[in-house]
Write a protein that holds these residues in place. Sequence first.
Motif, mmCIF file in Angstrom:
data_model
loop_
_atom_site.group_PDB
_atom_site.id
_atom_site.type_symbol
_atom_site.label_atom_id
_atom_site.label_comp_id
_atom_site.label_asym_id
_atom_site.label_seq_id
_atom_site.Cartn_x
_atom_site.Cartn_y
_atom_site.Cartn_z
ATOM 1 N N LYS A 191 -7.303 3.112 13.466
ATOM 2 C CA LYS A 191 -6.523 3.522 12.281
ATOM 3 C C LYS A 191 -6.837 4.974 11.921
ATOM 4 O O LYS A 191 -7.400 5.260 10.854
ATOM 5 C CB LYS A 191 -6.852 2.620 11.061
ATOM 6 C CG LYS A 191 -6.953 1.148 11.361
ATOM 7 C CD LYS A 191 -5.602 0.513 11.620
ATOM 8 C CE LYS A 191 -5.760 -0.940 12.039
ATOM 9 N NZ LYS A 191 -4.542 -1.558 12.511
ATOM 10 N N PRO A 192 -6.535 5.918 12.815
ATOM 11 C CA PRO A 192 -6.958 7.312 12.594
ATOM 12 C C PRO A 192 -6.390 7.936 11.320
ATOM 13 O O PRO A 192 -7.090 8.685 10.636
ATOM 14 C CB PRO A 192 -6.444 8.041 13.843
ATOM 15 C CG PRO A 192 -5.413 7.142 14.435
ATOM 16 C CD PRO A 192 -5.784 5.751 14.053
ATOM 17 N N GLU A 193 -5.129 7.605 11.000
ATOM 18 C CA GLU A 193 -4.518 8.222 9.818
ATOM 19 C C GLU A 193 -5.255 7.771 8.558
ATOM 20 O O GLU A 193 -5.587 8.573 7.669
ATOM 21 C CB GLU A 193 -3.041 7.810 9.744
ATOM 22 C CG GLU A 193 -2.248 8.608 8.727
ATOM 23 C CD GLU A 193 -0.818 8.064 8.576
ATOM 24 O OE1 GLU A 193 -0.275 7.462 9.520
ATOM 25 O OE2 GLU A 193 -0.259 8.240 7.470
ATOM 26 N N TRP A 194 -5.550 6.472 8.482
ATOM 27 C CA TRP A 194 -6.267 5.910 7.331
ATOM 28 C C TRP A 194 -7.646 6.586 7.214
ATOM 29 O O TRP A 194 -8.044 7.011 6.132
ATOM 30 C CB TRP A 194 -6.423 4.397 7.522
ATOM 31 C CG TRP A 194 -7.081 3.673 6.378
ATOM 32 C CD1 TRP A 194 -6.456 3.093 5.317
ATOM 33 C CD2 TRP A 194 -8.485 3.449 6.180
ATOM 34 N NE1 TRP A 194 -7.390 2.524 4.462
ATOM 35 C CE2 TRP A 194 -8.644 2.733 4.974
ATOM 36 C CE3 TRP A 194 -9.635 3.787 6.905
ATOM 37 C CZ2 TRP A 194 -9.889 2.341 4.479
ATOM 38 C CZ3 TRP A 194 -10.878 3.402 6.404
ATOM 39 C CH2 TRP A 194 -10.995 2.692 5.201
ATOM 40 N N CYS A 195 -8.334 6.693 8.358
ATOM 41 C CA CYS A 195 -9.683 7.286 8.354
ATOM 42 C C CYS A 195 -9.613 8.745 7.915
ATOM 43 O O CYS A 195 -10.449 9.209 7.129
ATOM 44 C CB CYS A 195 -10.312 7.207 9.742
ATOM 45 S SG CYS A 195 -10.710 5.522 10.230
ATOM 46 N N TRP A 196 -8.635 9.457 8.399
ATOM 47 C CA TRP A 196 -8.492 10.885 8.060
ATOM 48 C C TRP A 196 -8.336 11.049 6.546
ATOM 49 O O TRP A 196 -9.019 11.857 5.934
ATOM 50 C CB TRP A 196 -7.289 11.474 8.813
ATOM 51 C CG TRP A 196 -7.230 12.972 8.707
ATOM 52 C CD1 TRP A 196 -7.845 13.875 9.514
ATOM 53 C CD2 TRP A 196 -6.508 13.729 7.716
ATOM 54 N NE1 TRP A 196 -7.571 15.158 9.097
ATOM 55 C CE2 TRP A 196 -6.753 15.100 8.003
ATOM 56 C CE3 TRP A 196 -5.688 13.401 6.640
ATOM 57 C CZ2 TRP A 196 -6.193 16.129 7.241
ATOM 58 C CZ3 TRP A 196 -5.147 14.427 5.876
ATOM 59 C CH2 TRP A 196 -5.398 15.765 6.179
#
Length: 390
Positions: A191-196
């Motif tokens: 979930k890269p967008e969430w983590c970012w």
Amino acid sequence: DLSKITCIEDLRKVAKRKVPKMFYDYVDCGSYTQSTYYANTTDFERLKFRQRVAVNISNRSTATTMLGEKVSMPLAISPTGITGMQRADGEILAAKAAEAFGIPFTLSTMSCCSIEDVAANTTRPFWFQLYMMKDRDFMARLIQRAKKAGCSALVVTLDLQVPGQRHLDIKNGLSTPPKPTLRNLLNLATKPEWCWHMLHTNRRSFGNIVGHIPQADNLKVLSKWTVEQFDTTLNWNDLEWIKEQWGGKIILKGILDPRDAEMAVQHGADAIVVSNHGGRQLDGAPSTIQALPAIVERVKQLGSSMEIYIDGGIRTGQDILRAYALGADAVMVGRAFLYGLGAYGQAGVYKALELLQKELDISMAFCGHTDINKVNKDILIIPNDFAQNH
Ligand code: HOC
């Protein structure tokens, strides 16, 4: 791409992809067997509309008022816990979307963004939700903070003094203390967008509590304190204390029985929310739409002007219309906006509201109405067991 999103279900699917499993599951589940959680949505479908034709349906409006506030449709955003875990700064983003749309936003006590965070980022007064907690000093301070922030109503939740068990939360380690499984931690990597977004905020905890207790930065300490705070001695007399501290409009949330609606009238509530906490508490309780008619009838018999709102299972504008026609003054939505938030942040919440309003407007037109304020139960075919619920 938001232009391809045509219904709340589309937002749910995108949110499922983008939000870490443990937080998506937290939203998208009910307690125990989930029978009440499912009944909330399926019972809406049992109410059928009476279509009318050849009526002039130009110049339509869904605008009305809630507790004297003008709203673009009869809907407010429900208080939901740890909303900032669906998307970083989630409470601020949802409050901004609600403000742009012209409807009330309710901030939960258990939010990631604090009362002050939301107030600093919005101009429309929002509603603040309060639990009855053992630490009365904390409650009194919260109430003062809500007053200072200009909140226009206090929503007191009455149905969470003991927690209903949600199996998935336990399996995912969303417990006290939090014990995320290795699988869930690995899931974060997908979930890269969430983590970012999450890396760019410091609002990753209970924003209203941090500062009140020592060692609040320790998640173990914070979650233990919080869970132990729910006061099981809560009774109607406590409401008088809350009213004294607050001095403003009060909405009581978690009413499912006409006798409790009557108590709410006697204790001077300005509004109630017919709610089973989204099917997250007493599994086996009726759906809220089935519980509604008897409550409406009792409040009417008492000659009270207390407003009646309803939440639980509302996923379409048709559901808003059904609830309104059955006697609710307005609805509140939790999951419907949370899916939008998890999927696309502020724009996703706005999109959810836009979809709901459009569906409400079109369905109202099919039923031969142009003004939501004139809609009544004549547009519905009501199953017998709805009326018999006394
Ligand atoms: C640690 C306590 O309304 C829900 C929320 C309650 C949040 C309480 C969190 O999950 O239904």
